[in-house]
Design a protein around this motif. Structure first.
Motif, PDB file in Angstrom:
ATOM      1  N   ARG A 163       2.526  -0.916  -8.278  1.00 40.17           N
ATOM      2  CA  ARG A 163       1.798  -2.539  -8.757  1.00 40.17           C
ATOM      3  C   ARG A 163       3.730  -2.836  -9.328  1.00 40.17           C
ATOM      4  NH1 ARG A 163       1.803  -4.985 -14.249  1.00 40.17           N
ATOM      5  NH2 ARG A 163       0.695  -6.451 -14.730  1.00 40.17           N
ATOM      6  N   SER A 164       4.052  -2.306  -9.403  1.00 40.18           N
ATOM      7  CA  SER A 164       5.577  -2.540  -9.742  1.00 40.18           C
ATOM      8  C   SER A 164       6.460  -3.243  -7.936  1.00 40.18           C
ATOM      9  CB  SER A 164       7.030  -1.588  -9.910  1.00 40.18           C
ATOM     10  OG  SER A 164       7.972  -2.105 -10.342  1.00 40.18           O
ATOM     11  N   MET A 165       6.094  -2.305  -7.406  1.00 44.27           N
ATOM     12  CA  MET A 165       5.993  -2.359  -5.620  1.00 44.27           C
ATOM     13  C   MET A 165       5.796  -3.821  -5.422  1.00 44.27           C
ATOM     14  SD  MET A 165       8.683  -1.322  -3.156  1.00 44.27           S
ATOM     15  CE  MET A 165       9.000  -2.814  -2.680  1.00 44.27           C
ATOM     16  N   PHE A 225       7.368 -11.668  -4.761  1.00 42.07           N
ATOM     17  CA  PHE A 225       8.344 -12.534  -5.612  1.00 42.07           C
ATOM     18  C   PHE A 225       9.724 -12.478  -4.104  1.00 42.07           C
ATOM     19  CE2 PHE A 225       6.913 -11.807  -9.566  1.00 42.07           C
ATOM     20  CZ  PHE A 225       7.402 -13.482 -10.244  1.00 42.07           C
ATOM     21  N   THR A 226       9.553 -11.786  -3.446  1.00 38.96           N
ATOM     22  CA  THR A 226      10.929 -11.155  -2.061  1.00 38.96           C
ATOM     23  C   THR A 226      10.866 -12.524  -1.356  1.00 38.96           C
ATOM     24  OG1 THR A 226      11.341  -9.838  -3.258  1.00 38.96           O
ATOM     25  CG2 THR A 226      11.961 -10.417  -0.694  1.00 38.96           C
ATOM     26  N   LEU A 245      14.842  -5.447  -0.780  1.00 35.46           N
ATOM     27  CA  LEU A 245      13.726  -4.895  -0.532  1.00 35.46           C
ATOM     28  C   LEU A 245      13.567  -3.776   0.243  1.00 35.46           C
ATOM     29  CD1 LEU A 245      10.871  -6.223  -1.370  1.00 35.46           C
ATOM     30  CD2 LEU A 245      10.746  -6.820   1.233  1.00 35.46           C
ATOM     31  N   ALA A 246      15.252  -3.176   0.250  1.00 29.72           N
ATOM     32  CA  ALA A 246      15.099  -1.986   0.762  1.00 29.72           C
ATOM     33  C   ALA A 246      14.659  -0.316  -0.172  1.00 29.72           C
ATOM     34  CB  ALA A 246      16.338  -2.212   1.531  1.00 29.72           C
ATOM     35  N   ARG A 247      14.838  -1.149  -1.094  1.00 28.46           N
ATOM     36  CA  ARG A 247      15.257  -0.455  -2.365  1.00 28.46           C
ATOM     37  C   ARG A 247      13.716  -0.845  -3.059  1.00 28.46           C
ATOM     38  NH1 ARG A 247      19.117   3.156  -3.170  1.00 28.46           N
ATOM     39  NH2 ARG A 247      18.828   4.282  -5.244  1.00 28.46           N
ATOM     40  N   ALA A 248      12.672  -0.114  -3.453  1.00 28.21           N
ATOM     41  CA  ALA A 248      11.917  -0.424  -4.802  1.00 28.21           C
ATOM     42  C   ALA A 248      12.887  -0.117  -6.547  1.00 28.21           C
ATOM     43  CB  ALA A 248      11.020   1.128  -4.977  1.00 28.21           C
ATOM     44  N   LYS A 249      12.538  -1.879  -6.947  1.00 25.90           N
ATOM     45  CA  LYS A 249      13.304  -1.278  -8.401  1.00 25.90           C
ATOM     46  C   LYS A 249      12.204  -1.069  -9.002  1.00 25.90           C
ATOM     47  CE  LYS A 249      16.112  -4.021  -5.763  1.00 25.90           C
ATOM     48  NZ  LYS A 249      17.945  -4.032  -6.182  1.00 25.90           N
ATOM     49  N   GLY A 250      11.478  -0.181  -9.117  1.00 25.16           N
ATOM     50  CA  GLY A 250      10.450   0.058  -9.673  1.00 25.16           C
ATOM     51  C   GLY A 250       8.849   1.752  -9.587  1.00 25.16           C
ATOM     52  N   TRP A 251       8.700   1.836 -10.477  1.00 21.79           N
ATOM     53  CA  TRP A 251       7.769   2.324 -10.340  1.00 21.79           C
ATOM     54  C   TRP A 251       6.543   2.187  -9.759  1.00 21.79           C
ATOM     55  CZ3 TRP A 251       9.981   7.400  -9.285  1.00 21.79           C
ATOM     56  CH2 TRP A 251      11.114   7.990  -9.804  1.00 21.79           C
ATOM     57  N   GLY A 252       5.934   2.929  -8.342  1.00 19.95           N
ATOM     58  CA  GLY A 252       4.151   2.965  -8.422  1.00 19.95           C
ATOM     59  C   GLY A 252       4.044   1.462  -8.059  1.00 19.95           C
ATOM     60  N   HIS A 280       0.691  -1.070   0.162  1.00 22.03           N
ATOM     61  CA  HIS A 280      -0.478  -0.409  -0.111  1.00 22.03           C
ATOM     62  C   HIS A 280       0.699   1.623   0.095  1.00 22.03           C
ATOM     63  CE1 HIS A 280      -3.579  -2.132   0.696  1.00 22.03           C
ATOM     64  NE2 HIS A 280      -2.898  -2.574   1.632  1.00 22.03           N
ATOM     65  N   SER A 281      -0.121   2.319  -0.038  1.00 21.35           N
ATOM     66  CA  SER A 281       1.064   3.960  -0.317  1.00 21.35           C
ATOM     67  C   SER A 281       0.865   3.950   1.174  1.00 21.35           C
ATOM     68  CB  SER A 281       0.348   4.904  -1.390  1.00 21.35           C
ATOM     69  OG  SER A 281      -1.489   4.922  -0.653  1.00 21.35           O
ATOM     70  N   GLY A 282       1.994   5.252   1.200  1.00 20.39           N
ATOM     71  CA  GLY A 282       2.423   5.588   2.863  1.00 20.39           C
ATOM     72  C   GLY A 282       1.415   6.352   3.472  1.00 20.39           C
ATOM     73  N   GLU A 283       0.328   6.452   3.399  1.00 21.62           N
ATOM     74  CA  GLU A 283      -0.899   6.301   3.601  1.00 21.62           C
ATOM     75  C   GLU A 283      -1.725   5.699   4.756  1.00 21.62           C
ATOM     76  OE1 GLU A 283      -3.894   6.825   0.187  1.00 21.62           O
ATOM     77  OE2 GLU A 283      -1.272   8.025   0.757  1.00 21.62           O
TER      78      GLU A 283
END
Length: 248
Positions: free
Chosen positions: A195-197, A203-204, A186-193, A14-17
């Motif tokens: 869905r990617s996260m 997968f992690t 997992l400490a760093r996003a590999k893509g945008w948005g 989910h997003s930060g909120e």
């Protein structure tokens, strides 16, 4: 995540909120649909919410969730509750003799509160009257939410050695978070948005689950045979593993 085997059973992103516990029902339902028999739920204080506690009680699942001070605001050094007589007692032993209810609003939403009134005579002779009531007359009025008596009983249960021993198992979740962040990126996003996260997080989770399964089998094949069968029974629920076959 299961506390003993440390296998992740459901993941959401989910997003930060996002507020912890909002999607609890969905996560529990997906875990049960995967074939896991849930006997107890261990979580941090953010999950100490009436809707979550009610769902666990309805499903006869033990709650191992510590009281949240933001939800339950009674100072137990000052007040104690008797469930059978529905009375509150103060630190000098004075008791409530009257109970009323009323409805208030918070953020536009109505909620119910109870107002207990302590015995007037007991308050008159109390050496702590001024610090407790100020210059108010009569008996002390004690206002609480309608859920407070239930939370009080839960608070008393949580002081037992059995509860404290069970709650220690929650630390395993932090170990798993650290493993995914430190050793699996997992400490760093590999893509945008989101869905990617979500793809990255799930997968992690699959990767660390496979590692854990291998370790369980290696530690003791016979002892973990039942556990391993349960773990792999989750895979048909995941499209990626529909064709996976396991040779024992």
């Amino acid at each position: 995540m299961t506390t003993d085997e440390r296998i992740i059973t459901a993941v959401d992103v989910h997003s930060g909120e996002y507020v912890d516990g909002t999607e609890f029902h969905e996560l529990l339902e997906r875990t049960e649909d995967a074939g896991v028999k849930v006997e107890a739920v261990t979580a941090d204080k953010a999950y100490f919410r009436k809707d979550i506690l009610d769902e666990l009680e309805q499903k006869k699942i033990e709650s191992v969730i510590p009281v949240n001070a933001k939800t339950y605001k009674v100072d137990e050094d000052q007040f104690a509750y008797n469930k059978d007589s529905d009375e509150w007692f103060c630190r000098i032993g004075n008791r409530t003799v009257k109970k009323t209810s009323k409805t208030k609003k918070k953020n536009g939403k109505p909620y119910k509160v109870f107002v207990y009134t302590f015995d007037k005579e007991g308050c008159m002779d109390c050496p702590h009257r001024e610090e407790c009531m100020g210059r108010a007359s009569g008996g002390r009025r004690f206002q609480i939410s309608e859920n407070t008596p239930v939370y009080y009983q839960e608070s008393q249960r949580q002081k037992s050695p059995e509860f404290l021993k069970k709650y220690k198992k929650r630390a395993a979740e932090e170990w798993k978070n650290a493993e995914m962040k430190r050793f699996h990126g997992l400490a760093r996003a590999k893509g945008w948005g989101l869905r990617s996260m979500a793809f990255q997080a799930k997968f992690t989770a699959i990767a660390v689950n496979l590692k854990r399964i291998a370790n369980l089998i290696k530690e003791n094949d016979r002892e973990n045979a039942g556990c391993t069968a349960l773990i792999f029974s989750l895979f048909p629920k995941i499209r990626l593993f529909r064709k996976l076959k396991v040779a024992a």
